[in-house]
Design a protein around this motif. Structure first.
Motif, PDB file in Angstrom:
ATOM      1  N   PHE A 294     -17.059   9.605  54.618  1.00  0.00           N
ATOM      2  CA  PHE A 294     -17.819   9.063  53.489  1.00  0.00           C
ATOM      3  C   PHE A 294     -17.117   7.834  52.900  1.00  0.00           C
ATOM      4  N   ILE A 295     -15.803   7.918  52.722  1.00  0.00           N
ATOM      5  CA  ILE A 295     -15.068   6.773  52.166  1.00  0.00           C
ATOM      6  C   ILE A 295     -15.161   5.572  53.092  1.00  0.00           C
ATOM      7  N   ARG A 296     -15.068   5.813  54.394  1.00  0.00           N
ATOM      8  CA  ARG A 296     -15.189   4.707  55.353  1.00  0.00           C
ATOM      9  C   ARG A 296     -16.606   4.110  55.307  1.00  0.00           C
ATOM     10  N   GLU A 297     -17.607   4.947  55.219  1.00  0.00           N
ATOM     11  CA  GLU A 297     -18.985   4.446  55.168  1.00  0.00           C
ATOM     12  C   GLU A 297     -19.237   3.616  53.916  1.00  0.00           C
ATOM     13  N   GLU A 298     -18.685   4.058  52.802  1.00  0.00           N
ATOM     14  CA  GLU A 298     -18.960   3.418  51.516  1.00  0.00           C
ATOM     15  C   GLU A 298     -18.046   2.228  51.230  1.00  0.00           C
ATOM     16  N   PHE A 299     -16.802   2.290  51.716  1.00  0.00           N
ATOM     17  CA  PHE A 299     -15.802   1.297  51.311  1.00  0.00           C
ATOM     18  C   PHE A 299     -15.116   0.607  52.480  1.00  0.00           C
ATOM     19  N   GLY A 300     -15.546   0.884  53.696  1.00  0.00           N
ATOM     20  CA  GLY A 300     -14.989   0.215  54.861  1.00  0.00           C
ATOM     21  C   GLY A 300     -13.487   0.415  54.973  1.00  0.00           C
ATOM     22  N   ASP A 301     -12.777  -0.683  55.185  1.00  0.00           N
ATOM     23  CA  ASP A 301     -11.326  -0.624  55.368  1.00  0.00           C
ATOM     24  C   ASP A 301     -10.566  -0.990  54.102  1.00  0.00           C
ATOM     25  N   THR A 302     -11.216  -0.842  52.942  1.00  0.00           N
ATOM     26  CA  THR A 302     -10.554  -1.169  51.676  1.00  0.00           C
ATOM     27  C   THR A 302      -9.271  -0.381  51.495  1.00  0.00           C
ATOM     28  N   PHE A 303      -9.281   0.880  51.913  1.00  0.00           N
ATOM     29  CA  PHE A 303      -8.160   1.779  51.653  1.00  0.00           C
ATOM     30  C   PHE A 303      -7.459   2.209  52.941  1.00  0.00           C
ATOM     31  N   LYS A 304      -6.153   2.376  52.823  1.00  0.00           N
ATOM     32  CA  LYS A 304      -5.421   3.133  53.834  1.00  0.00           C
ATOM     33  C   LYS A 304      -5.567   4.600  53.442  1.00  0.00           C
ATOM     34  N   ILE A 305      -6.061   5.411  54.364  1.00  0.00           N
ATOM     35  CA  ILE A 305      -6.346   6.812  54.057  1.00  0.00           C
ATOM     36  C   ILE A 305      -5.351   7.720  54.768  1.00  0.00           C
ATOM     37  N   GLU A 306      -4.689   8.559  53.972  1.00  0.00           N
ATOM     38  CA  GLU A 306      -3.813   9.586  54.518  1.00  0.00           C
ATOM     39  C   GLU A 306      -4.471  10.948  54.351  1.00  0.00           C
ATOM     40  N   VAL A 307      -4.228  11.806  55.319  1.00  0.00           N
ATOM     41  CA  VAL A 307      -4.771  13.160  55.280  1.00  0.00           C
ATOM     42  C   VAL A 307      -3.634  14.153  55.441  1.00  0.00           C
ATOM     43  N   ALA A 308      -3.960  15.432  55.286  1.00  0.00           N
ATOM     44  CA  ALA A 308      -2.948  16.482  55.378  1.00  0.00           C
ATOM     45  C   ALA A 308      -2.799  16.972  56.813  1.00  0.00           C
ATOM     46  N   ALA A 309      -1.581  17.376  57.150  1.00  0.00           N
ATOM     47  CA  ALA A 309      -1.290  17.992  58.450  1.00  0.00           C
ATOM     48  C   ALA A 309      -0.417  19.221  58.213  1.00  0.00           C
ATOM     49  N   TYR A 310      -0.507  20.176  59.131  1.00  0.00           N
ATOM     50  CA  TYR A 310       0.162  21.467  58.954  1.00  0.00           C
ATOM     51  C   TYR A 310       0.940  21.828  60.221  1.00  0.00           C
ATOM     52  N   PRO A 311       2.217  21.468  60.295  1.00  0.00           N
ATOM     53  CA  PRO A 311       3.003  21.798  61.490  1.00  0.00           C
ATOM     54  C   PRO A 311       3.030  23.284  61.814  1.00  0.00           C
ATOM     55  N   GLU A 312       2.963  24.135  60.777  1.00  0.00           N
ATOM     56  CA  GLU A 312       2.954  25.584  60.997  1.00  0.00           C
ATOM     57  C   GLU A 312       1.544  26.146  60.895  1.00  0.00           C
ATOM     58  N   TYR A 313       0.582  25.309  60.927  1.00  0.00           N
ATOM     59  CA  TYR A 313      -0.876  25.459  60.857  1.00  0.00           C
ATOM     60  C   TYR A 313      -1.353  26.093  59.540  1.00  0.00           C
ATOM     61  N   HIS A 314      -2.503  25.592  59.107  1.00  0.00           N
ATOM     62  CA  HIS A 314      -3.082  26.007  57.833  1.00  0.00           C
ATOM     63  C   HIS A 314      -3.436  27.489  57.887  1.00  0.00           C
TER      64      HIS A 314
END
Length: 287
Positions: free
Chosen positions: A127-147
């Motif tokens: 949604f952010i990419r659709e609405e705002f293109g590349d305006t933002f650098k987007i970080e997401v969560a990762a789980y080495p020991e899994y969620h």
């Protein structure tokens, strides 16, 4: 082991919005101390279902007012598209160019339904990419020991890959204390073609009871030998913190030596433990 990243390392810190005006004044003092080492950015958390929304805005406003690079968290569960559009647009107008996009936890009382337009973080990223293109650098969560809600490492990896394919630029991990878990996760990502920077989340150890509660809730493993040592210190807070510092310091060294693309410190709004690690690791300081 494949190289983890070819980008310059990123060293960043995380804050949570305080609940009271007194807490905000204390946080400003802690920010001043943390800012003395010029972290790459300060991230600011966002409570379950937007429960800290106004306090998050207040904290972000103060940071931006002091020209401090800021990455607000956005949690989408329970939110409508119009609400997310408004929030992200507000941040764009402030000159913010980095976001941490998360599913988030349901606030108590919402039961099993999301009550909003988003179910998963990959939908928020799209949604952010659709609405705002590349305006933002987007970080997401990762789980080495899994969620803990994913059911299996394979399912968790598939969920993570969807967030990456939706347009994430980088990821920040849940904290952990076993570096092998991180490097095994990196290798798993490489096997499925996920090669974006995955920055380890680092939680200083200062309070065993609090850490055990957090870890049980989020599925982060405290190695048995570390638990036993921490339990053994009882009320000897100074010895516990010294031991905890050495555990986390050695973890950070293993990660950096292994090619991790930076470190993201969960400060718990306390500058001291993170600054001690920063200096003992000889991380970059302002010229």
């Amino acid at each position: 082991m494949p190289p983890v990243s070819q980008q310059p390392p990123t060293y960043s810190v995380e804050l949570f919005p305080p609940k009271t005006p007194e807490g905000m004044e204390k946080l400003k003092r802690e920010i001043a101390q943390l800012n003395s080492v010029s972290p790459g950015y300060f991230s600011v958390t966002y409570g379950a279902g937007g429960s800290t929304r106004e306090r998050t805005f207040e904290t972000v406003d103060w940071l931006r007012g002091h020209a401090i690079e800021t990455a607000p968290h956005i949690a989408c569960v329970g939110s409508a598209r119009a609400e997310i559009r408004e929030i992200v647009g507000r941040y764009r107008e402030q000159g913010i160019r980095r976001l941490v996009a998360l599913r988030g936890d349901l606030p108590s009382g919402m039961g099993g339904g999301t009550g909003g337009d988003f179910r998963y973080a990959n939908e928020l990223v799209s949604f952010i990419r659709e609405e705002f293109g590349d305006t933002f650098k987007i970080e997401v969560a990762a789980y080495p020991e899994y969620h803990p809600q994913s059911g299996s490492p394979e399912r968790d990896l598939a969920n993570f890959k969807r967030k990456v394919e939706a347009g994430a630029d980088a990821a920040i991990t849940q904290y952990f204390y076993n570096p092998d878990a991180y490097f095994a996760f990196i290798e798993s990502c490489d096997r499925v073609g996920v090669t974006l920077p995955i920055i380890p989340g680092i939680m200083p150890i200062t309070n065993y009871t609090q850490l055990a509660r957090f870890s049980d809730a989020c599925g982060a493993e405290i190695p048995r030998w570390v638990r036993r040592r921490l339990e053994g210190y009882g009320d000897d807070v100074e010895s516990l913190r010294d031991f905890g510092h050495e555990v986390v310091l050695n973890l950070c060294r293993r990660l950096i030596d292994g090619g991790a693309p930076g470190l993201h410190f969960y400060t718990m709004n306390q500058s001291g433990p993170t600054l001690r690690l920063w200096r003992d690791l000889a991380l970059p300081l302002p010229a």
